[in-house]
Design a protein around this motif. Structure first.
Motif, PDB file in Angstrom:
ATOM      1  N   THR A  92       0.836  -1.190   0.000  1.00 29.42           N
ATOM      2  CA  THR A  92       0.000   0.000   0.000  1.00 29.42           C
ATOM      3  C   THR A  92       0.874   1.243   0.000  1.00 29.42           C
ATOM      4  O   THR A  92       1.997   1.244   0.516  1.00 29.42           O
ATOM      5  CB  THR A  92      -0.922   0.033   1.234  1.00 29.42           C
ATOM      6  OG1 THR A  92      -0.121   0.049   2.411  1.00 29.42           O
ATOM      7  CG2 THR A  92      -1.853  -1.157   1.249  1.00 29.42           C
ATOM      8  N   GLY A  93       0.342   2.304  -0.565  1.00 28.21           N
ATOM      9  CA  GLY A  93       1.071   3.564  -0.595  1.00 28.21           C
ATOM     10  C   GLY A  93       1.089   4.202   0.775  1.00 28.21           C
ATOM     11  O   GLY A  93       0.271   3.878   1.644  1.00 28.21           O
ATOM     12  N   PRO A  94       1.997   5.120   0.976  1.00 27.66           N
ATOM     13  CA  PRO A  94       2.064   5.796   2.279  1.00 27.66           C
ATOM     14  C   PRO A  94       0.827   6.660   2.496  1.00 27.66           C
ATOM     15  O   PRO A  94       0.252   7.208   1.555  1.00 27.66           O
ATOM     16  CB  PRO A  94       3.334   6.633   2.181  1.00 27.66           C
ATOM     17  CG  PRO A  94       3.589   6.792   0.732  1.00 27.66           C
ATOM     18  CD  PRO A  94       3.010   5.584   0.056  1.00 27.66           C
ATOM     19  N   ASP A  95       0.422   6.803   3.749  1.00 27.73           N
ATOM     20  CA  ASP A  95      -0.754   7.603   4.053  1.00 27.73           C
ATOM     21  C   ASP A  95      -0.398   9.040   4.437  1.00 27.73           C
ATOM     22  O   ASP A  95      -1.271   9.847   4.690  1.00 27.73           O
ATOM     23  CB  ASP A  95      -1.578   6.954   5.161  1.00 27.73           C
ATOM     24  CG  ASP A  95      -0.796   6.778   6.439  1.00 27.73           C
ATOM     25  OD1 ASP A  95       0.423   7.025   6.446  1.00 27.73           O
ATOM     26  OD2 ASP A  95      -1.411   6.382   7.451  1.00 27.73           O
ATOM     27  N   HIS A  96       0.912   9.354   4.461  1.00 24.62           N
ATOM     28  CA  HIS A  96       1.343  10.721   4.770  1.00 24.62           C
ATOM     29  C   HIS A  96       2.684  10.976   4.078  1.00 24.62           C
ATOM     30  O   HIS A  96       3.382  10.047   3.667  1.00 24.62           O
ATOM     31  CB  HIS A  96       1.462  10.928   6.279  1.00 24.62           C
ATOM     32  CG  HIS A  96       2.471  10.020   6.921  1.00 24.62           C
ATOM     33  ND1 HIS A  96       2.195   8.709   7.239  1.00 24.62           N
ATOM     34  CD2 HIS A  96       3.765  10.231   7.287  1.00 24.62           C
ATOM     35  CE1 HIS A  96       3.273   8.142   7.779  1.00 24.62           C
ATOM     36  NE2 HIS A  96       4.233   9.044   7.817  1.00 24.62           N
TER      37      HIS A  96
END
Length: 100
Positions: A92-96
């Protein structure tokens, strides 16, 4: 009186142990084939015989893939001691944003 039942000697029991070890190697090889050929197509996982147990290591792309891998391993290696260290890759991509 002589016992009519034949008892295996040390050489025969050694042969049985060698045959059992060969059977385990065959089952591990069959597991590798099945993992590569079925819907998983998983080639990044290793299964090795270590100290009388089968050790499965590697990284898979999802939790579902890991569950499928473990199900197949338990089917193929039923009755054997099995240790697993299969990691799910975080995709998953980073959330920040990364702070430098």
């Amino acid at each position: 009186m002589n016992d009519p039942v034949a008892h295996p000697g040390p050489a025969a029991s050694g042969t049985a142990a060698a045959a059992a070890a060969g059977n385990v190697e065959y089952r591990v090889a069959h597991l590798h084939d099945r993992l590569a050929a079925e819907e998983l197509g998983e080639l990044g996982v290793r299964a090795e015989i270590r100290a009388g147990a089968i050790v499965i290591t590697g990284t898979v792309p999802s939790a579902q893939c890991r569950e499928t891998l473990l199900r197949i391993a338990h089917e193929e290696l039923a009755g054997l001691t099995l240790h697993t260290d299969v990691v799910v890759a975080e995709t998953t991509g980073p959330d920040h944003a990364e702070e430098l």
